[in-house]
Write a protein that holds these residues in place. Structure first.
Motif, PDB file in Angstrom:
ATOM      1  N   ARG A   6       3.836   1.124  -7.680  1.00 52.97           N
ATOM      2  CA  ARG A   6       3.119  -0.045  -7.159  1.00 52.97           C
ATOM      3  C   ARG A   6       1.961   0.449  -6.307  1.00 52.97           C
ATOM      4  NH1 ARG A   6       7.085  -2.606  -2.621  1.00 52.97           N
ATOM      5  NH2 ARG A   6       5.507  -4.229  -2.733  1.00 52.97           N
ATOM      6  N   SER A   7       0.982  -0.425  -6.060  1.00 48.57           N
ATOM      7  CA  SER A   7      -0.151  -0.011  -5.249  1.00 48.57           C
ATOM      8  C   SER A   7       0.283   0.199  -3.800  1.00 48.57           C
ATOM      9  CB  SER A   7      -1.263  -1.064  -5.303  1.00 48.57           C
ATOM     10  OG  SER A   7      -0.875  -2.249  -4.631  1.00 48.57           O
ATOM     11  N   PHE A   8      -0.413   1.097  -3.118  1.00 47.04           N
ATOM     12  CA  PHE A   8      -0.107   1.342  -1.704  1.00 47.04           C
ATOM     13  C   PHE A   8      -0.344   0.071  -0.895  1.00 47.04           C
ATOM     14  CE2 PHE A   8      -1.615   2.467   2.564  1.00 47.04           C
ATOM     15  CZ  PHE A   8      -0.475   3.091   3.052  1.00 47.04           C
ATOM     16  N   THR A   9      -1.378  -0.705  -1.259  1.00 46.28           N
ATOM     17  CA  THR A   9      -1.688  -1.936  -0.530  1.00 46.28           C
ATOM     18  C   THR A   9      -0.541  -2.929  -0.607  1.00 46.28           C
ATOM     19  OG1 THR A   9      -3.975  -1.604  -1.264  1.00 46.28           O
ATOM     20  CG2 THR A   9      -3.474  -3.676  -0.141  1.00 46.28           C
ATOM     21  N   SER A  10       0.066  -3.073  -1.788  1.00 46.59           N
ATOM     22  CA  SER A  10       1.186  -4.004  -1.924  1.00 46.59           C
ATOM     23  C   SER A  10       2.394  -3.529  -1.128  1.00 46.59           C
ATOM     24  CB  SER A  10       1.562  -4.179  -3.397  1.00 46.59           C
ATOM     25  OG  SER A  10       2.172  -3.011  -3.921  1.00 46.59           O
ATOM     26  N   PHE A  11       2.619  -2.210  -1.125  1.00 44.89           N
ATOM     27  CA  PHE A  11       3.709  -1.635  -0.337  1.00 44.89           C
ATOM     28  C   PHE A  11       3.490  -1.899   1.154  1.00 44.89           C
ATOM     29  CE2 PHE A  11       5.050   2.013   2.264  1.00 44.89           C
ATOM     30  CZ  PHE A  11       6.418   1.952   2.080  1.00 44.89           C
ATOM     31  N   LEU A  12       2.251  -1.718   1.599  1.00 43.97           N
ATOM     32  CA  LEU A  12       1.916  -1.936   3.005  1.00 43.97           C
ATOM     33  C   LEU A  12       2.114  -3.400   3.394  1.00 43.97           C
ATOM     34  CD1 LEU A  12       0.810  -0.605   5.581  1.00 43.97           C
ATOM     35  CD2 LEU A  12      -1.492  -1.157   4.767  1.00 43.97           C
ATOM     36  N   HIS A 276       6.740 -12.739  -3.577  1.00 40.23           N
ATOM     37  CA  HIS A 276       6.484 -14.139  -3.894  1.00 40.23           C
ATOM     38  C   HIS A 276       4.986 -14.436  -3.779  1.00 40.23           C
ATOM     39  CE1 HIS A 276       7.406 -18.356  -4.261  1.00 40.23           C
ATOM     40  NE2 HIS A 276       6.835 -18.636  -3.101  1.00 40.23           N
ATOM     41  N   CYS A 277       4.432 -15.047  -4.816  1.00 42.00           N
ATOM     42  CA  CYS A 277       3.020 -15.464  -4.854  1.00 42.00           C
ATOM     43  C   CYS A 277       2.042 -14.302  -4.662  1.00 42.00           C
ATOM     44  CB  CYS A 277       2.746 -16.548  -3.811  1.00 42.00           C
ATOM     45  SG  CYS A 277       3.591 -18.104  -4.162  1.00 42.00           S
ATOM     46  N   PHE A 278       2.408 -13.138  -5.154  1.00 41.34           N
ATOM     47  CA  PHE A 278       1.565 -11.954  -5.028  1.00 41.34           C
ATOM     48  C   PHE A 278       0.196 -12.128  -5.679  1.00 41.34           C
ATOM     49  CE2 PHE A 278       3.234 -11.476  -9.260  1.00 41.34           C
ATOM     50  CZ  PHE A 278       2.240 -10.823  -9.957  1.00 41.34           C
ATOM     51  N   VAL A 279       0.095 -13.047  -6.637  1.00 50.40           N
ATOM     52  CA  VAL A 279      -1.166 -13.233  -7.363  1.00 50.40           C
ATOM     53  C   VAL A 279      -2.312 -13.572  -6.415  1.00 50.40           C
ATOM     54  CG1 VAL A 279      -2.339 -14.587  -9.146  1.00 50.40           C
ATOM     55  CG2 VAL A 279       0.061 -13.930  -9.460  1.00 50.40           C
ATOM     56  N   GLY A 280      -1.992 -14.245  -5.318  1.00 48.62           N
ATOM     57  CA  GLY A 280      -3.033 -14.624  -4.371  1.00 48.62           C
ATOM     58  C   GLY A 280      -3.296 -13.606  -3.285  1.00 48.62           C
ATOM     59  N   PHE A 281      -2.595 -12.460  -3.330  1.00 52.40           N
ATOM     60  CA  PHE A 281      -2.766 -11.443  -2.289  1.00 52.40           C
ATOM     61  C   PHE A 281      -3.945 -10.519  -2.610  1.00 52.40           C
ATOM     62  CE2 PHE A 281       2.110 -11.436  -1.333  1.00 52.40           C
ATOM     63  CZ  PHE A 281       1.992 -12.710  -0.825  1.00 52.40           C
ATOM     64  N   PRO A 282      -4.579  -9.947  -1.578  1.00 55.60           N
ATOM     65  CA  PRO A 282      -5.686  -8.995  -1.798  1.00 55.60           C
ATOM     66  C   PRO A 282      -5.164  -7.607  -2.149  1.00 55.60           C
ATOM     67  CG  PRO A 282      -5.317  -9.288   0.542  1.00 55.60           C
ATOM     68  CD  PRO A 282      -4.378 -10.242  -0.144  1.00 55.60           C
ATOM     69  N   ILE A 283      -4.512  -7.522  -3.295  1.00 54.74           N
ATOM     70  CA  ILE A 283      -3.931  -6.264  -3.767  1.00 54.74           C
ATOM     71  C   ILE A 283      -4.331  -6.067  -5.228  1.00 54.74           C
ATOM     72  CG2 ILE A 283      -1.966  -6.303  -2.173  1.00 54.74           C
ATOM     73  CD1 ILE A 283      -0.264  -7.484  -4.405  1.00 54.74           C
ATOM     74  N   PRO A 284      -4.316  -4.838  -5.730  1.00 49.52           N
ATOM     75  CA  PRO A 284      -4.714  -4.601  -7.128  1.00 49.52           C
ATOM     76  C   PRO A 284      -3.900  -5.413  -8.134  1.00 49.52           C
ATOM     77  CG  PRO A 284      -4.636  -2.530  -5.942  1.00 49.52           C
ATOM     78  CD  PRO A 284      -4.069  -3.562  -5.005  1.00 49.52           C
TER      79      PRO A 284
END
Length: 301
Positions: A6-12, A276-284
């Motif tokens: 997974r991307s580091f941003t999503s992990f963070l 949940h709702c990751f699609v709207g997060f500023p992640i890759p």
């Protein structure tokens, strides 16, 4: 940079979420605050109006629009926002709405439906039906030019609404895009228990309590409340986005498997370790999912 696929941003982001306490709707003080808030009419914050170019739609005080930049498009996104049927749209919602409108060059219609605990499922369906039919009958928008979208509770509401439109013989939208939809407010799928330790955003018991209150006089398994128990045949194409670190993934996966067995036009995009709702997060991963949504709506599926 990636960590365990997974991307580091999503992990963070997930790490940060774990330190934010969840609001328990069963708490008396929280319930009373929600009761007071849901009794008051929704007022669009001025900062959202300016920053995201949002305005009231056609004189409605509870329905909003973001117009495409060239102010000329036949495409309408009819969006049902999430929040467990209790919460109003937040800043990150409006940022996502603006991104979708810009990406698709679409008219973005947002009905801010009434909220629990003061209002219930019947009130919500009445409101969104009135706004949908306004587009169809008063504005002359073809249903073929309407995309129904929703996230979380709004995703479940969208699937319930499709069944109502079909059963009443009303024009169905061209397709539906459901992001992390809440398909069963009873939260009784045992697979949710296995996911709960990985989900920092949702709690099975608190969320389920909110769903029971939202149901009002209806059985919580009524399709108006929990669409997974309804007749899900003869609906337009449906695309689902879900992450495995989301307790709602259990019922989304259940619905997808039923759809596959029945050969319904339902497509599921599963993202490992997404919240949940990751699609709207500023992640890759969110950016990738939005790109897929854009291609689907443009017919490049």
């Amino acid at each position: 940079m990636k960590i365990s696929g997974r991307s580091f941003t999503s992990f963070l982001m997930e790490t940060v979420f774990k330190f934010i306490p969840l609001r328990d709707r069963r708490d008396e003080d929280n319930f009373n605050k929600s009761l007071q808030t849901s009794n008051a009419p929704y007022i669009l914050p001025e900062k959202y109006r300016v920053k995201y170019e949002v305005e009231e739609y056609e004189g409605f005080t509870d329905t909003f629009v973001i117009y495409p930049e060239n102010n000329s498009s036949d495409l309408f996104i009819f969006y049902l926002h999430g929040g467990g049927y209790w919460s109003q749209p937040l800043s990150f919602h409006f940022k996502f709405f603006k991104n979708v409108s810009k990406e698709l060059n679409a008219n973005f219609i947002l009905p801010v439906y009434p909220k629990a605990p003061s209002y219930h499922a019947i009130d919500v369906h009445k409101m969104i039906m009135e706004r949908y039919l306004y587009l169809i009958h008063d504005k002359g928008v073809s249903a073929e030019n309407i995309i129904l979208m929703g996230e979380s509770a709004g995703g479940g509401l969208a699937l319930s609404f499709l069944q109502v439109l079909r059963d009443q013989g009303l024009p169905l939208p061209k397709q539906a895009i459901l992001i992390s939809p809440w398909l069963d407010v009873t939260n009784t799928n045992p697979a949710m228990i296995d996911i709960q330790p990985y989900d920092p955003l949702l709690n099975i018991e608190s969320l389920g309590y909110g769903g029971i209150i939202y149901a009002g006089d209806l059985d919580p398994k009524d399709p108006l409340v929990s669409p997974i128990y309804g007749d899900l045949e003869r609906l337009p194409p449906i695309t689902l986005f879900s992450g495995t670190h989301d307790i709602l993934h259990a019922d989304i996966l259940k619905y997808s498997k039923i759809a596959t067995e029945k050969r319904w036009d339902v497509t599921l995009y599963t993202y490992e370790k997404m919240n949940h709702c990751f699609v709207g997060f500023p992640i890759p991963e969110g950016k990738e999912a939005l790109g897929i949504i854009s291609n689907i709506i443009r017919g490049n599926k």
